[in-house]
Write a protein that holds these residues in place. Structure first.
Motif, PDB file in Angstrom:
ATOM      1  N   ASP A 119     -14.687 -10.314  13.365  1.00  0.00           N
ATOM      2  CA  ASP A 119     -13.611 -10.959  12.597  1.00  0.00           C
ATOM      3  C   ASP A 119     -13.880 -10.954  11.094  1.00  0.00           C
ATOM      4  O   ASP A 119     -13.087 -11.485  10.321  1.00  0.00           O
ATOM      5  N   ARG A 120     -15.001 -10.351  10.679  1.00  0.00           N
ATOM      6  CA  ARG A 120     -15.374 -10.227   9.272  1.00  0.00           C
ATOM      7  C   ARG A 120     -15.537 -11.580   8.578  1.00  0.00           C
ATOM      8  O   ARG A 120     -15.486 -11.670   7.350  1.00  0.00           O
ATOM      9  N   MET A 121     -15.714 -12.621   9.332  1.00  0.00           N
ATOM     10  CA  MET A 121     -15.852 -13.955   8.754  1.00  0.00           C
ATOM     11  C   MET A 121     -17.165 -14.616   9.146  1.00  0.00           C
ATOM     12  O   MET A 121     -17.384 -15.794   8.858  1.00  0.00           O
ATOM     13  N   SER A 122     -18.030 -13.886   9.820  1.00  0.00           N
ATOM     14  CA  SER A 122     -19.331 -14.404  10.246  1.00  0.00           C
ATOM     15  C   SER A 122     -19.216 -15.702  11.037  1.00  0.00           C
ATOM     16  O   SER A 122     -20.072 -16.592  10.931  1.00  0.00           O
ATOM     17  N   GLY A 123     -18.154 -15.792  11.839  1.00  0.00           N
ATOM     18  CA  GLY A 123     -17.945 -16.986  12.651  1.00  0.00           C
ATOM     19  C   GLY A 123     -18.527 -16.851  14.046  1.00  0.00           C
ATOM     20  O   GLY A 123     -19.157 -15.834  14.376  1.00  0.00           O
ATOM     21  N   PRO A 124     -18.345 -17.869  14.877  1.00  0.00           N
ATOM     22  CA  PRO A 124     -18.832 -17.812  16.265  1.00  0.00           C
ATOM     23  C   PRO A 124     -18.273 -16.595  16.992  1.00  0.00           C
ATOM     24  O   PRO A 124     -17.144 -16.160  16.739  1.00  0.00           O
ATOM     25  N   VAL A 125     -19.066 -16.018  17.879  1.00  0.00           N
ATOM     26  CA  VAL A 125     -18.678 -14.801  18.590  1.00  0.00           C
ATOM     27  C   VAL A 125     -18.397 -15.101  20.053  1.00  0.00           C
ATOM     28  O   VAL A 125     -18.945 -16.045  20.626  1.00  0.00           O
ATOM     29  N   LYS A 126     -17.530 -14.285  20.651  1.00  0.00           N
ATOM     30  CA  LYS A 126     -17.282 -14.397  22.083  1.00  0.00           C
ATOM     31  C   LYS A 126     -18.425 -13.804  22.897  1.00  0.00           C
ATOM     32  O   LYS A 126     -18.585 -14.132  24.071  1.00  0.00           O
ATOM     33  N   PHE A 173     -23.332 -11.003  -1.118  1.00  0.00           N
ATOM     34  CA  PHE A 173     -22.069 -11.602  -0.674  1.00  0.00           C
ATOM     35  C   PHE A 173     -21.168 -11.979  -1.863  1.00  0.00           C
ATOM     36  O   PHE A 173     -20.760 -13.129  -2.029  1.00  0.00           O
ATOM     37  N   ASP A 174     -20.839 -10.973  -2.663  1.00  0.00           N
ATOM     38  CA  ASP A 174     -19.901 -11.154  -3.774  1.00  0.00           C
ATOM     39  C   ASP A 174     -18.539 -11.528  -3.190  1.00  0.00           C
ATOM     40  O   ASP A 174     -17.967 -10.767  -2.402  1.00  0.00           O
ATOM     41  N   PRO A 175     -17.989 -12.693  -3.559  1.00  0.00           N
ATOM     42  CA  PRO A 175     -16.707 -13.117  -2.978  1.00  0.00           C
ATOM     43  C   PRO A 175     -15.570 -12.118  -3.188  1.00  0.00           C
ATOM     44  O   PRO A 175     -14.673 -12.013  -2.342  1.00  0.00           O
ATOM     45  N   LYS A 176     -15.615 -11.358  -4.292  1.00  0.00           N
ATOM     46  CA  LYS A 176     -14.561 -10.380  -4.544  1.00  0.00           C
ATOM     47  C   LYS A 176     -14.617  -9.255  -3.515  1.00  0.00           C
ATOM     48  O   LYS A 176     -13.577  -8.742  -3.092  1.00  0.00           O
ATOM     49  N   GLU A 177     -15.822  -8.866  -3.120  1.00  0.00           N
ATOM     50  CA  GLU A 177     -15.977  -7.786  -2.144  1.00  0.00           C
ATOM     51  C   GLU A 177     -15.788  -8.281  -0.717  1.00  0.00           C
ATOM     52  O   GLU A 177     -15.440  -7.490   0.170  1.00  0.00           O
ATOM     53  N   TRP A 178     -16.019  -9.571  -0.486  1.00  0.00           N
ATOM     54  CA  TRP A 178     -15.986 -10.113   0.864  1.00  0.00           C
ATOM     55  C   TRP A 178     -14.726 -10.920   1.163  1.00  0.00           C
ATOM     56  O   TRP A 178     -14.619 -11.524   2.227  1.00  0.00           O
ATOM     57  N   ALA A 179     -13.755 -10.932   0.237  1.00  0.00           N
ATOM     58  CA  ALA A 179     -12.488 -11.624   0.495  1.00  0.00           C
ATOM     59  C   ALA A 179     -11.879 -11.076   1.788  1.00  0.00           C
ATOM     60  O   ALA A 179     -11.984  -9.875   2.062  1.00  0.00           O
ATOM     61  N   PRO A 180     -11.291 -11.955   2.620  1.00  0.00           N
ATOM     62  CA  PRO A 180     -10.951 -13.357   2.363  1.00  0.00           C
ATOM     63  C   PRO A 180     -12.016 -14.373   2.770  1.00  0.00           C
ATOM     64  O   PRO A 180     -11.707 -15.548   2.940  1.00  0.00           O
ATOM     65  N   MET A 181     -13.264 -13.956   2.943  1.00  0.00           N
ATOM     66  CA  MET A 181     -14.307 -14.925   3.254  1.00  0.00           C
ATOM     67  C   MET A 181     -14.375 -15.969   2.135  1.00  0.00           C
ATOM     68  O   MET A 181     -14.444 -15.615   0.958  1.00  0.00           O
ATOM     69  N   PRO A 182     -14.349 -17.247   2.471  1.00  0.00           N
ATOM     70  CA  PRO A 182     -14.374 -18.299   1.439  1.00  0.00           C
ATOM     71  C   PRO A 182     -15.626 -18.201   0.569  1.00  0.00           C
ATOM     72  O   PRO A 182     -16.714 -17.847   1.044  1.00  0.00           O
ATOM     73  N   GLU A 183     -15.468 -18.538  -0.706  1.00  0.00           N
ATOM     74  CA  GLU A 183     -16.592 -18.461  -1.637  1.00  0.00           C
ATOM     75  C   GLU A 183     -17.752 -19.340  -1.195  1.00  0.00           C
ATOM     76  O   GLU A 183     -18.923 -18.976  -1.362  1.00  0.00           O
ATOM     77  N   VAL A 184     -17.438 -20.489  -0.609  1.00  0.00           N
ATOM     78  CA  VAL A 184     -18.510 -21.395  -0.183  1.00  0.00           C
ATOM     79  C   VAL A 184     -19.332 -20.766   0.935  1.00  0.00           C
ATOM     80  O   VAL A 184     -20.566 -20.943   0.989  1.00  0.00           O
ATOM     81  N   LEU A 185     -18.693 -19.996   1.806  1.00  0.00           N
ATOM     82  CA  LEU A 185     -19.432 -19.320   2.867  1.00  0.00           C
ATOM     83  C   LEU A 185     -20.256 -18.173   2.298  1.00  0.00           C
ATOM     84  O   LEU A 185     -21.405 -17.960   2.709  1.00  0.00           O
ATOM     85  N   CYS A 186     -19.693 -17.435   1.344  1.00  0.00           N
ATOM     86  CA  CYS A 186     -20.459 -16.381   0.678  1.00  0.00           C
ATOM     87  C   CYS A 186     -21.715 -16.962   0.037  1.00  0.00           C
ATOM     88  O   CYS A 186     -22.818 -16.393   0.156  1.00  0.00           O
ATOM     89  N   ALA A 187     -21.562 -18.089  -0.639  1.00  0.00           N
ATOM     90  CA  ALA A 187     -22.702 -18.718  -1.304  1.00  0.00           C
ATOM     91  C   ALA A 187     -23.769 -19.123  -0.296  1.00  0.00           C
ATOM     92  O   ALA A 187     -24.971 -18.999  -0.557  1.00  0.00           O
ATOM     93  N   ALA A 188     -23.343 -19.607   0.857  1.00  0.00           N
ATOM     94  CA  ALA A 188     -24.298 -20.011   1.886  1.00  0.00           C
ATOM     95  C   ALA A 188     -25.007 -18.801   2.475  1.00  0.00           C
ATOM     96  O   ALA A 188     -26.246 -18.790   2.603  1.00  0.00           O
TER      97      ALA A 188
END
Length: 257
Positions: A119-126, A173-188
Protein backbone atom coordinates in the motif's frame (compact mmCIF):
# COMPACT_ATOMS: atom_id res chain seq x y z
CA UNK A 1 14.54 -16.24 19.05
CA UNK A 2 18.03 -14.79 18.35
CA UNK A 3 18.41 -12.45 15.42
CA UNK A 4 19.47 -14.41 12.31
CA UNK A 5 22.82 -13.12 11.06
CA UNK A 6 23.29 -12.08 7.45
CA UNK A 7 25.58 -14.62 5.70
CA UNK A 8 29.07 -13.32 4.97
CA UNK A 9 28.53 -13.76 1.23
CA UNK A 10 26.25 -10.70 1.33
CA UNK A 11 29.13 -8.58 2.61
CA UNK A 12 31.72 -9.23 -0.09
CA UNK A 13 29.90 -10.20 -3.30
CA UNK A 14 28.35 -7.16 -5.04
CA UNK A 15 24.58 -7.45 -5.51
CA UNK A 16 23.19 -6.85 -9.00
CA UNK A 17 20.14 -4.60 -8.67
CA UNK A 18 17.10 -6.39 -10.10
CA UNK A 19 19.66 -8.92 -11.36
CA UNK A 20 22.26 -8.19 -14.05
CA UNK A 21 19.87 -6.40 -16.37
CA UNK A 22 20.65 -4.80 -19.72
CA UNK A 23 17.75 -4.37 -22.12
CA UNK A 24 20.15 -3.89 -25.04
CA UNK A 25 21.21 -7.49 -24.40
CA UNK A 26 17.59 -8.67 -23.96
CA UNK A 27 17.97 -8.93 -20.20
CA UNK A 28 15.32 -6.67 -18.64
CA UNK A 29 15.22 -6.12 -14.90
CA UNK A 30 14.12 -9.04 -12.71
CA UNK A 31 13.98 -11.31 -15.76
CA UNK A 32 15.17 -14.92 -15.92
CA UNK A 33 17.78 -13.82 -18.46
CA UNK A 34 19.13 -11.20 -16.05
CA UNK A 35 19.13 -13.79 -13.25
CA UNK A 36 21.14 -16.24 -15.36
CA UNK A 37 23.62 -13.51 -16.35
CA UNK A 38 24.22 -12.53 -12.72
CA UNK A 39 24.81 -16.14 -11.70
CA UNK A 40 27.21 -16.64 -14.62
CA UNK A 41 29.16 -13.54 -13.59
CA UNK A 42 29.27 -14.62 -9.95
CA UNK A 43 27.35 -11.60 -8.69
CA UNK A 44 24.83 -11.68 -5.89
CA UNK A 45 21.29 -10.75 -6.88
CA UNK A 46 18.68 -8.34 -5.54
CA UNK A 47 15.11 -8.92 -6.72
CA UNK A 48 11.63 -7.63 -5.89
CA UNK A 49 8.44 -9.54 -5.21
CA UNK A 50 4.85 -8.44 -5.76
CA UNK A 51 1.60 -10.32 -5.18
CA UNK A 52 -0.50 -11.90 -7.95
CA UNK A 53 -4.28 -12.14 -7.83
CA UNK A 54 -4.05 -15.77 -6.76
CA UNK A 55 -1.59 -15.17 -3.95
CA UNK A 56 1.71 -16.00 -5.65
CA UNK A 57 5.00 -14.13 -5.16
CA UNK A 58 5.94 -12.68 -8.55
CA UNK A 59 9.41 -11.31 -9.30
CA UNK A 60 8.59 -7.82 -10.55
CA UNK A 61 9.36 -4.33 -9.27
CA UNK A 62 6.44 -2.09 -10.22
CA UNK A 63 2.87 -2.11 -8.96
CA UNK A 64 1.66 -1.73 -12.54
CA UNK A 65 2.55 -3.58 -15.73
CA UNK A 66 2.77 -0.48 -17.92
CA UNK A 67 6.50 0.39 -17.79
CA UNK A 68 7.94 -3.08 -18.26
CA UNK A 69 5.41 -4.84 -20.52
CA UNK A 70 2.94 -4.09 -23.30
CA UNK A 71 0.07 -4.70 -20.87
CA UNK A 72 -1.62 -2.10 -18.66
CA UNK A 73 -2.93 -2.02 -15.13
CA UNK A 74 -2.00 -3.43 -11.75
CA UNK A 75 -0.01 -6.63 -11.48
CA UNK A 76 -2.13 -7.76 -8.53
CA UNK A 77 -5.19 -8.02 -10.79
CA UNK A 78 -3.66 -10.90 -12.81
CA UNK A 79 -3.08 -14.54 -11.90
CA UNK A 80 0.42 -16.00 -11.78
CA UNK A 81 -0.30 -18.03 -14.91
CA UNK A 82 -1.47 -14.94 -16.80
CA UNK A 83 1.57 -12.97 -15.65
CA UNK A 84 3.88 -15.74 -16.80
CA UNK A 85 2.50 -15.33 -20.31
CA UNK A 86 3.11 -11.56 -20.38
CA UNK A 87 6.43 -10.88 -22.09
CA UNK A 88 8.78 -8.31 -20.62
CA UNK A 89 9.91 -5.58 -23.03
CA UNK A 90 12.97 -6.52 -25.10
CA UNK A 91 12.76 -10.11 -23.96
CA UNK A 92 11.33 -13.53 -24.64
CA UNK A 93 10.77 -13.94 -20.90
CA UNK A 94 7.47 -13.73 -19.09
CA UNK A 95 7.13 -12.48 -15.52
CA UNK A 96 8.60 -15.21 -13.29
CA UNK A 97 7.39 -16.49 -9.96
CA UNK A 98 9.71 -16.51 -6.98
CA UNK A 99 9.97 -20.34 -7.03
CA UNK A 100 11.06 -20.15 -10.68
CA UNK A 101 13.79 -17.65 -9.81
CA UNK A 102 14.90 -19.72 -6.83
CA UNK A 103 15.29 -22.70 -9.15
CA UNK A 104 17.46 -20.62 -11.50
CA UNK A 105 19.72 -19.33 -8.72
CA UNK A 106 19.89 -22.70 -6.96
CA UNK A 107 21.98 -21.39 -4.09
CA UNK A 108 24.96 -20.49 -6.27
CA UNK A 109 25.05 -16.79 -5.33
CA UNK A 110 23.49 -14.73 -2.51
CA UNK A 111 19.90 -13.68 -3.17
CA UNK A 112 18.37 -10.60 -1.54
CA UNK A 113 14.59 -10.41 -1.85
CA UNK A 114 12.78 -7.10 -1.37
CA UNK A 115 9.14 -7.56 -0.38
CA UNK A 116 7.36 -4.61 -1.95
CA UNK A 117 5.06 -2.54 0.24
CA UNK A 118 1.59 -3.30 -1.08
CA UNK A 119 0.00 0.00 0.00
CA UNK A 120 3.12 2.23 -0.08
CA UNK A 121 2.24 3.52 3.38
CA UNK A 122 4.28 1.12 5.53
CA UNK A 123 1.12 0.08 7.34
CA UNK A 124 0.01 -3.27 8.77
CA UNK A 125 0.11 -6.11 6.24
CA UNK A 126 -2.32 -8.91 5.51
CA UNK A 127 0.65 -11.24 5.22
CA UNK A 128 -0.32 -12.94 1.95
CA UNK A 129 2.80 -11.89 0.03
CA UNK A 130 4.94 -12.61 3.06
CA UNK A 131 3.41 -16.10 3.38
CA UNK A 132 4.01 -16.82 -0.31
CA UNK A 133 7.62 -15.67 0.04
CA UNK A 134 8.15 -17.79 3.14
CA UNK A 135 6.62 -20.83 1.47
CA UNK A 136 8.91 -20.49 -1.54
CA UNK A 137 11.98 -20.16 0.68
CA UNK A 138 11.09 -23.06 2.97
CA UNK A 139 12.81 -25.63 0.76
CA UNK A 140 15.52 -23.33 -0.64
CA UNK A 141 19.17 -24.10 0.07
CA UNK A 142 21.62 -21.25 -0.32
CA UNK A 143 22.32 -17.76 1.01
CA UNK A 144 19.07 -15.80 0.96
CA UNK A 145 17.69 -12.84 2.89
CA UNK A 146 14.55 -10.70 2.82
CA UNK A 147 14.03 -7.00 3.34
CA UNK A 148 11.32 -4.38 2.95
CA UNK A 149 10.66 -0.67 3.36
CA UNK A 150 7.63 -1.76 5.39
CA UNK A 151 8.69 -2.91 8.88
CA UNK A 152 5.38 -4.78 9.25
CA UNK A 153 6.41 -7.09 6.39
CA UNK A 154 9.63 -7.98 8.14
CA UNK A 155 7.87 -8.49 11.47
CA UNK A 156 5.54 -10.89 9.65
CA UNK A 157 8.52 -12.70 8.11
CA UNK A 158 10.02 -13.18 11.57
CA UNK A 159 7.01 -15.33 12.41
CA UNK A 160 6.60 -17.00 9.02
CA UNK A 161 10.26 -17.78 8.23
CA UNK A 162 12.26 -17.27 11.42
CA UNK A 163 15.41 -18.89 10.00
CA UNK A 164 15.68 -16.45 7.06
CA UNK A 165 17.82 -13.34 7.72
CA UNK A 166 15.76 -10.17 7.74
CA UNK A 167 16.56 -6.53 7.08
CA UNK A 168 14.98 -3.15 6.48
CA UNK A 169 15.24 -1.15 3.28
CA UNK A 170 15.79 2.43 4.41
CA UNK A 171 16.44 5.99 3.24
CA UNK A 172 15.93 9.62 4.22
CA UNK A 173 12.18 9.36 3.46
CA UNK A 174 11.88 12.77 1.80
CA UNK A 175 8.16 13.63 2.09
CA UNK A 176 8.15 15.05 -1.45
CA UNK A 177 9.34 11.73 -2.87
CA UNK A 178 7.17 9.61 -0.58
CA UNK A 179 3.86 11.51 -0.92
CA UNK A 180 1.13 10.78 0.03
CA UNK A 181 2.88 9.27 3.06
CA UNK A 182 2.35 11.77 5.91
CA UNK A 183 5.38 13.86 6.84
CA UNK A 184 5.17 12.67 10.44
CA UNK A 185 5.48 9.05 9.30
CA UNK A 186 8.40 9.92 7.02
CA UNK A 187 10.13 11.58 9.97
CA UNK A 188 9.59 8.50 12.11
CA UNK A 189 10.73 5.98 9.50
CA UNK A 190 13.96 7.78 8.67
CA UNK A 191 15.13 7.03 12.21
CA UNK A 192 14.66 3.28 11.58
CA UNK A 193 12.65 2.82 14.80
CA UNK A 194 11.55 -0.77 14.11
CA UNK A 195 14.98 -2.33 13.65
CA UNK A 196 14.92 -4.18 16.96
CA UNK A 197 11.21 -4.99 16.93
CA UNK A 198 11.56 -6.55 13.47
CA UNK A 199 14.48 -8.65 14.70
CA UNK A 200 16.41 -7.30 11.72
CA UNK A 201 20.08 -8.09 11.26
CA UNK A 202 20.95 -5.55 8.54
CA UNK A 203 19.75 -2.52 6.63
CA UNK A 204 20.00 -1.60 2.95
CA UNK A 205 20.14 2.19 2.85
CA UNK A 206 20.05 4.85 0.12
CA UNK A 207 23.73 5.46 -0.72
CA UNK A 208 23.23 9.24 -0.87
CA UNK A 209 22.11 9.24 2.77
CA UNK A 210 24.69 6.88 4.30
CA UNK A 211 26.19 9.55 6.55
CA UNK A 212 22.94 9.84 8.52
CA UNK A 213 23.60 9.52 12.27
CA UNK A 214 21.22 6.60 12.73
CA UNK A 215 23.03 4.64 10.01
CA UNK A 216 26.48 5.28 11.42
CA UNK A 217 25.22 4.39 14.91
CA UNK A 218 23.93 1.04 13.64
CA UNK A 219 27.25 0.40 11.93
CA UNK A 220 29.10 1.20 15.14
CA UNK A 221 26.95 -1.43 16.86
CA UNK A 222 28.14 -4.04 14.36
CA UNK A 223 25.09 -4.01 12.07
CA UNK A 224 25.90 -4.88 8.44
CA UNK A 225 25.12 -1.93 6.17
CA UNK A 226 24.18 -2.58 2.55
CA UNK A 227 23.25 0.25 0.20
CA UNK A 228 21.28 1.01 -2.94
CA UNK A 229 21.62 1.77 -5.86
CA UNK A 230 25.17 2.46 -7.08
CA UNK A 231 25.37 3.35 -10.76
CA UNK A 232 28.99 4.44 -11.25
CA UNK A 233 32.41 3.77 -9.68
CA UNK A 234 32.81 7.17 -7.97
CA UNK A 235 29.53 6.60 -6.12
CA UNK A 236 30.79 3.19 -5.08
CA UNK A 237 33.99 4.67 -3.69
CA UNK A 238 31.95 7.08 -1.56
CA UNK A 239 29.47 4.45 -0.41
CA UNK A 240 32.10 1.95 0.65
CA UNK A 241 33.43 4.40 3.24
CA UNK A 242 30.38 3.38 5.29
CA UNK A 243 28.57 0.51 3.58
CA UNK A 244 29.81 -3.06 3.84
CA UNK A 245 28.47 -3.89 0.40
CA UNK A 246 26.64 -2.35 -2.54
CA UNK A 247 23.67 -2.99 -4.77
CA UNK A 248 24.67 -1.83 -8.25
CA UNK A 249 23.51 -1.50 -11.84
CA UNK A 250 24.78 -0.16 -15.14
CA UNK A 251 28.47 -1.04 -14.75
CA UNK A 252 30.62 -4.03 -13.79
CA UNK A 253 31.12 -3.66 -10.04
CA UNK A 254 34.46 -5.04 -8.84
CA UNK A 255 34.65 -7.90 -6.40
CA UNK A 256 36.24 -7.14 -3.03
CA UNK A 257 38.22 -9.31 -0.65
Amino acid sequence: MPVVALPQAFLHIPLAHRALHDRSQRRPENSPAAIRAAVAAGYGIEIDVQLSADGQAMVFHDDDLDRLTAEKGPLHARSAADLGRILLHDSDDGIPTLPQVLALVAGRVPLLIEIKDQDRMSGPVKGVLEAATAKALASYHGPAAVMSFNPHSIIAMAALAPAIPRGLTTCGFDPKEWAPMPEVLCAALREIPDFTRAEASFISHDWTDLDRRRVTDLKAQGTPILCWTIKFPTAEAFARKIADNITFEGYAAPFTA
